[in-house]
Design a protein around this motif. Structure first.
Motif, PDB file in Angstrom:
ATOM      1  N   LEU A  69       0.816  -1.218   0.000  1.00  0.00           N
ATOM      2  CA  LEU A  69       0.000   0.000   0.000  1.00  0.00           C
ATOM      3  C   LEU A  69       0.846   1.262   0.000  1.00  0.00           C
ATOM      4  N   GLY A  70       2.153   1.124  -0.069  1.00  0.00           N
ATOM      5  CA  GLY A  70       3.020   2.289  -0.114  1.00  0.00           C
ATOM      6  C   GLY A  70       2.884   3.188   1.101  1.00  0.00           C
ATOM      7  N   GLY A  71       2.598   2.596   2.254  1.00  0.00           N
ATOM      8  CA  GLY A  71       2.488   3.378   3.477  1.00  0.00           C
ATOM      9  C   GLY A  71       1.100   3.945   3.727  1.00  0.00           C
ATOM     10  N   MET A  72       0.158   3.759   2.781  1.00  0.00           N
ATOM     11  CA  MET A  72      -1.196   4.274   2.977  1.00  0.00           C
ATOM     12  C   MET A  72      -1.941   3.469   4.027  1.00  0.00           C
ATOM     13  N   THR A  73      -2.831   4.147   4.749  1.00  0.00           N
ATOM     14  CA  THR A  73      -3.728   3.446   5.666  1.00  0.00           C
ATOM     15  C   THR A  73      -4.821   2.791   4.826  1.00  0.00           C
ATOM     16  N   THR A  74      -5.598   1.933   5.456  1.00  0.00           N
ATOM     17  CA  THR A  74      -6.707   1.290   4.753  1.00  0.00           C
ATOM     18  C   THR A  74      -7.684   2.339   4.230  1.00  0.00           C
TER      19      THR A  74
END
Length: 91
Positions: A69-74
């Motif tokens: 997710l490249g560091g993204m949150t859900t």
């Protein structure tokens, strides 16, 4: 694994593959042409809920760690997937 096609156009699916796909006597399979060759897919079968749950768990285990997710949150990822939502007319 290789297997020969008989004069009747039949092939024997190796036991390891039959076991992995849950293919048994009377099971139906579908042959799907792909760019790389062919895929054999087990057509839906009547299996117990317990076996379906085991198979699903194995699939999830196999897929674990495959999505970065490249560091993204859900929530950030969901928003990125959906795109801009400010123009929605919701009453």
């Amino acid at each position: 694994m290789t297997t020969r096609v008989t004069t009747k156009g039949q092939v024997t699916i190796p036991e390891e593959i039959r076991d992995r796909l849950g293919i048994g006597p009377g099971s139906e399979v579908e042959f799907l042409a792909t760019e790389d060759g062919v895929r054999v897919v087990a057509v839906s079968e009547n299996i117990s809920e317990e076996e379906a749950s085991r198979r699903f768990s194995r699939l999830l285990d196999h897929m674990a760690g495959t999505l970065d997710l490249g560091g993204m949150t859900t929530d950030e990822y969901t928003e990125w997937l959906r795109g801009p939502r400010e123009n929605l007319d919701i009453d």
